[in-house]
Design a protein around this motif. Sequence first.
Motif, PDB file in Angstrom:
ATOM      1  N   ALA A  84      13.927 -25.846 -23.628  1.00 21.85           N
ATOM      2  CA  ALA A  84      12.479 -25.368 -21.771  1.00 21.85           C
ATOM      3  C   ALA A  84      11.533 -25.411 -23.110  1.00 21.85           C
ATOM      4  CB  ALA A  84      13.220 -24.228 -21.452  1.00 21.85           C
ATOM      5  N   LYS A  85      10.492 -25.462 -21.734  1.00 18.11           N
ATOM      6  CA  LYS A  85       9.284 -25.185 -22.765  1.00 18.11           C
ATOM      7  C   LYS A  85       8.092 -24.632 -21.616  1.00 18.11           C
ATOM      8  CE  LYS A  85       8.942 -29.392 -22.931  1.00 18.11           C
ATOM      9  NZ  LYS A  85       9.224 -31.291 -23.329  1.00 18.11           N
ATOM     10  N   THR A  86       7.806 -23.849 -22.025  1.00 16.82           N
ATOM     11  CA  THR A  86       6.692 -22.581 -21.300  1.00 16.82           C
ATOM     12  C   THR A  86       4.755 -23.017 -22.114  1.00 16.82           C
ATOM     13  OG1 THR A  86       8.360 -21.560 -20.374  1.00 16.82           O
ATOM     14  CG2 THR A  86       6.062 -20.868 -19.738  1.00 16.82           C
ATOM     15  N   TYR A  87       4.228 -22.989 -21.093  1.00 16.75           N
ATOM     16  CA  TYR A  87       2.863 -22.968 -21.711  1.00 16.75           C
ATOM     17  C   TYR A  87       1.762 -22.180 -20.483  1.00 16.75           C
ATOM     18  CZ  TYR A  87       3.489 -27.020 -24.449  1.00 16.75           C
ATOM     19  OH  TYR A  87       3.955 -28.048 -24.752  1.00 16.75           O
ATOM     20  N   HIS A  88       0.663 -21.810 -21.178  1.00 15.07           N
ATOM     21  CA  HIS A  88      -0.403 -20.840 -20.551  1.00 15.07           C
ATOM     22  C   HIS A  88      -1.150 -22.216 -20.429  1.00 15.07           C
ATOM     23  CE1 HIS A  88       3.429 -17.790 -20.365  1.00 15.07           C
ATOM     24  NE2 HIS A  88       2.116 -17.579 -19.265  1.00 15.07           N
ATOM     25  N   CYS A  89      -2.530 -22.227 -19.693  1.00 18.07           N
ATOM     26  CA  CYS A  89      -3.661 -22.955 -19.251  1.00 18.07           C
ATOM     27  C   CYS A  89      -4.993 -22.101 -18.793  1.00 18.07           C
ATOM     28  CB  CYS A  89      -3.547 -24.223 -19.270  1.00 18.07           C
ATOM     29  SG  CYS A  89      -2.994 -25.257 -17.926  1.00 18.07           S
ATOM     30  N   LEU A  90      -5.806 -22.415 -19.508  1.00 19.69           N
ATOM     31  CA  LEU A  90      -7.051 -21.940 -18.444  1.00 19.69           C
ATOM     32  C   LEU A  90      -7.621 -23.806 -17.425  1.00 19.69           C
ATOM     33  CD1 LEU A  90      -9.077 -19.694 -17.233  1.00 19.69           C
ATOM     34  CD2 LEU A  90     -10.096 -20.459 -18.961  1.00 19.69           C
ATOM     35  N   VAL A  91      -7.419 -23.576 -16.478  1.00 17.95           N
ATOM     36  CA  VAL A  91      -8.076 -25.204 -15.784  1.00 17.95           C
ATOM     37  C   VAL A  91      -9.114 -24.676 -14.977  1.00 17.95           C
ATOM     38  CG1 VAL A  91      -6.092 -25.677 -15.416  1.00 17.95           C
ATOM     39  CG2 VAL A  91      -6.547 -24.596 -13.557  1.00 17.95           C
ATOM     40  N   ARG A  92     -10.270 -26.175 -14.753  1.00 17.52           N
ATOM     41  CA  ARG A  92     -10.833 -25.880 -13.409  1.00 17.52           C
ATOM     42  C   ARG A  92     -10.806 -25.257 -12.482  1.00 17.52           C
ATOM     43  NH1 ARG A  92     -14.700 -31.391 -12.118  1.00 17.52           N
ATOM     44  NH2 ARG A  92     -12.606 -31.322 -11.330  1.00 17.52           N
ATOM     45  N   GLY A  93     -11.547 -24.864 -10.833  1.00 14.26           N
ATOM     46  CA  GLY A  93     -11.509 -24.701  -9.744  1.00 14.26           C
ATOM     47  C   GLY A  93     -10.126 -23.829  -9.640  1.00 14.26           C
ATOM     48  N   LEU A  94      -9.857 -23.102  -7.849  1.00 15.11           N
ATOM     49  CA  LEU A  94      -9.175 -22.841  -7.420  1.00 15.11           C
ATOM     50  C   LEU A  94      -7.714 -22.998  -7.864  1.00 15.11           C
ATOM     51  CD1 LEU A  94     -11.169 -20.269  -5.317  1.00 15.11           C
ATOM     52  CD2 LEU A  94     -10.334 -19.733  -7.149  1.00 15.11           C
ATOM     53  N   CYS A  95      -7.066 -22.833  -8.675  1.00 18.29           N
ATOM     54  CA  CYS A  95      -4.604 -24.095  -8.270  1.00 18.29           C
ATOM     55  C   CYS A  95      -4.368 -23.172  -7.483  1.00 18.29           C
ATOM     56  CB  CYS A  95      -4.966 -23.594 -10.213  1.00 18.29           C
ATOM     57  SG  CYS A  95      -3.485 -24.495 -10.243  1.00 18.29           S
ATOM     58  N   PRO A  96      -3.419 -24.248  -6.990  1.00 16.79           N
ATOM     59  CA  PRO A  96      -2.516 -23.210  -5.619  1.00 16.79           C
ATOM     60  C   PRO A  96      -1.903 -22.299  -6.273  1.00 16.79           C
ATOM     61  CG  PRO A  96      -2.880 -25.795  -5.364  1.00 16.79           C
ATOM     62  CD  PRO A  96      -3.648 -25.723  -7.101  1.00 16.79           C
ATOM     63  N   ASP A  97      -0.758 -21.338  -5.870  1.00 14.45           N
ATOM     64  CA  ASP A  97      -0.438 -20.287  -6.283  1.00 14.45           C
ATOM     65  C   ASP A  97       0.961 -20.903  -7.131  1.00 14.45           C
ATOM     66  OD1 ASP A  97      -2.067 -18.776  -4.871  1.00 14.45           O
ATOM     67  OD2 ASP A  97      -0.492 -18.134  -3.345  1.00 14.45           O
ATOM     68  N   PHE A 169      -2.854 -32.021 -14.908  1.00 18.63           N
ATOM     69  CA  PHE A 169      -3.440 -31.208 -13.956  1.00 18.63           C
ATOM     70  C   PHE A 169      -5.414 -32.503 -14.121  1.00 18.63           C
ATOM     71  CE2 PHE A 169      -1.140 -28.102 -15.200  1.00 18.63           C
ATOM     72  CZ  PHE A 169      -1.071 -27.683 -13.731  1.00 18.63           C
ATOM     73  N   LYS A 170      -5.626 -32.873 -15.352  1.00 22.41           N
ATOM     74  CA  LYS A 170      -7.090 -33.800 -14.761  1.00 22.41           C
ATOM     75  C   LYS A 170      -6.167 -34.697 -12.972  1.00 22.41           C
ATOM     76  CE  LYS A 170      -9.529 -37.883 -15.908  1.00 22.41           C
ATOM     77  NZ  LYS A 170      -9.230 -39.522 -16.877  1.00 22.41           N
ATOM     78  N   HIS A 171      -5.130 -34.916 -13.176  1.00 25.79           N
ATOM     79  CA  HIS A 171      -4.401 -35.731 -12.095  1.00 25.79           C
ATOM     80  C   HIS A 171      -4.876 -35.229 -10.440  1.00 25.79           C
ATOM     81  CE1 HIS A 171      -2.002 -38.897  -9.266  1.00 25.79           C
ATOM     82  NE2 HIS A 171      -1.602 -37.225  -8.957  1.00 25.79           N
ATOM     83  N   GLN A 172      -4.546 -33.519 -10.833  1.00 27.69           N
ATOM     84  CA  GLN A 172      -4.786 -32.777  -9.860  1.00 27.69           C
ATOM     85  C   GLN A 172      -5.919 -32.255  -9.434  1.00 27.69           C
ATOM     86  OE1 GLN A 172      -2.243 -33.351  -8.720  1.00 27.69           O
ATOM     87  NE2 GLN A 172      -1.480 -31.268  -8.172  1.00 27.69           N
ATOM     88  N   PHE A 173      -7.470 -32.682 -10.453  1.00 24.39           N
ATOM     89  CA  PHE A 173      -8.568 -32.188  -9.651  1.00 24.39           C
ATOM     90  C   PHE A 173      -8.661 -30.795 -10.548  1.00 24.39           C
ATOM     91  CE2 PHE A 173      -7.696 -35.410  -7.021  1.00 24.39           C
ATOM     92  CZ  PHE A 173      -8.570 -36.423  -7.300  1.00 24.39           C
ATOM     93  N   HIS A 174      -7.793 -30.345 -11.401  1.00 26.07           N
ATOM     94  CA  HIS A 174      -8.191 -28.700 -12.047  1.00 26.07           C
ATOM     95  C   HIS A 174      -7.774 -29.341 -13.154  1.00 26.07           C
ATOM     96  CE1 HIS A 174      -7.670 -26.961  -8.468  1.00 26.07           C
ATOM     97  NE2 HIS A 174      -6.722 -27.352  -7.997  1.00 26.07           N
ATOM     98  N   PRO A 175      -8.960 -29.706 -13.893  1.00 26.92           N
ATOM     99  CA  PRO A 175      -8.059 -29.797 -15.582  1.00 26.92           C
ATOM    100  C   PRO A 175      -8.705 -28.987 -16.716  1.00 26.92           C
ATOM    101  CG  PRO A 175     -10.397 -30.919 -14.651  1.00 26.92           C
ATOM    102  CD  PRO A 175     -10.074 -30.505 -13.557  1.00 26.92           C
ATOM    103  N   LEU A 176      -8.329 -29.281 -18.224  1.00 26.63           N
ATOM    104  CA  LEU A 176      -8.530 -28.129 -18.454  1.00 26.63           C
ATOM    105  C   LEU A 176      -9.367 -28.026 -19.524  1.00 26.63           C
ATOM    106  CD1 LEU A 176      -5.143 -28.770 -17.808  1.00 26.63           C
ATOM    107  CD2 LEU A 176      -4.678 -27.602 -20.729  1.00 26.63           C
ATOM    108  N   VAL A 177      -9.758 -26.351 -19.146  1.00 25.25           N
ATOM    109  CA  VAL A 177     -11.268 -25.618 -19.514  1.00 25.25           C
ATOM    110  C   VAL A 177     -11.043 -26.369 -21.080  1.00 25.25           C
ATOM    111  CG1 VAL A 177     -12.570 -24.023 -20.634  1.00 25.25           C
ATOM    112  CG2 VAL A 177     -11.435 -24.159 -18.057  1.00 25.25           C
ATOM    113  N   GLY A 178     -12.191 -26.745 -22.438  1.00 32.14           N
ATOM    114  CA  GLY A 178     -12.005 -26.934 -23.829  1.00 32.14           C
ATOM    115  C   GLY A 178     -11.486 -28.549 -24.445  1.00 32.14           C
TER     116      GLY A 178
END
Length: 242
Positions: A84-97, A169-178
């Motif tokens: 089980a893996k959990t990540y945190h990331c900062l992405v472009r745009g307003l991501c869904p809840d 997240f690129k596929h969802q149009f919310h690519p990662l910052v950096g």
Amino acid sequence: MNLEILFQDEYLVVINKPAGLLVHRTELDKAEEDAVVQRLRDQTGQWVFPVHRLDRGTSGVLVMAFSPKTARYLSEQFANAATAKTYHCLVRGLCPDNGVVDYPLAKLNEQKGKSRFKIEGTEKEAQTEFSCLQHYELPFPVSRYDSMRLSWVKVTPKQGRKHQIRRHFKHQFHPLVGDSCYGCRHVNKVIRAAWPDEQRLMLHASSLTFFHPDTHRTMTFNAQLDHKLLSVLAKLEQFKIN
């Protein structure tokens, strides 16, 4: 520089990998001699064997084995999605809840000096669950927009396909910052100019759960965010939106 060890016994060692460090030397970067494997060997005085990998730019929980047998046992857990893996990331745009990205990923041709492309017929299933923890809107013009919107997201990938989170997240149009491979160059340019001291891929492996190779007990390890991510989150505080 010594690595932060979260746990160590006779079978394995768990670390909080810093961003910018390779897990092991690679043909794609022959000139780079610094890597987790070499540092841990010097730090622990033992040979270590990779079990899984984190991208060079990703920080967080990483486990290494002290024998090939242990490495095989642990690697099978990753291959069979038994971890089980959990990540945190900062992405472009307003991501869904919250939501699930269910999008098969193909292997990529990544020969040095050539453009990256998908290898047709190599697609494998890949699902990534996510929940948005916070939205931000910054008064920084980006491309044709007057402001920049970002989201801090908790992510749980079911598999461990190469670059799964970044590609999903690129596929969802919310690519990662950096992200220099899959990210938005306009957002990355603004962030570089605004916060030059905090440059990195905004992706952190926060938590990892697996079964111990000897006791078979469930083990969970958590890795704290590094100073760059903490600094970025502190600067984003004033730009929170509901």
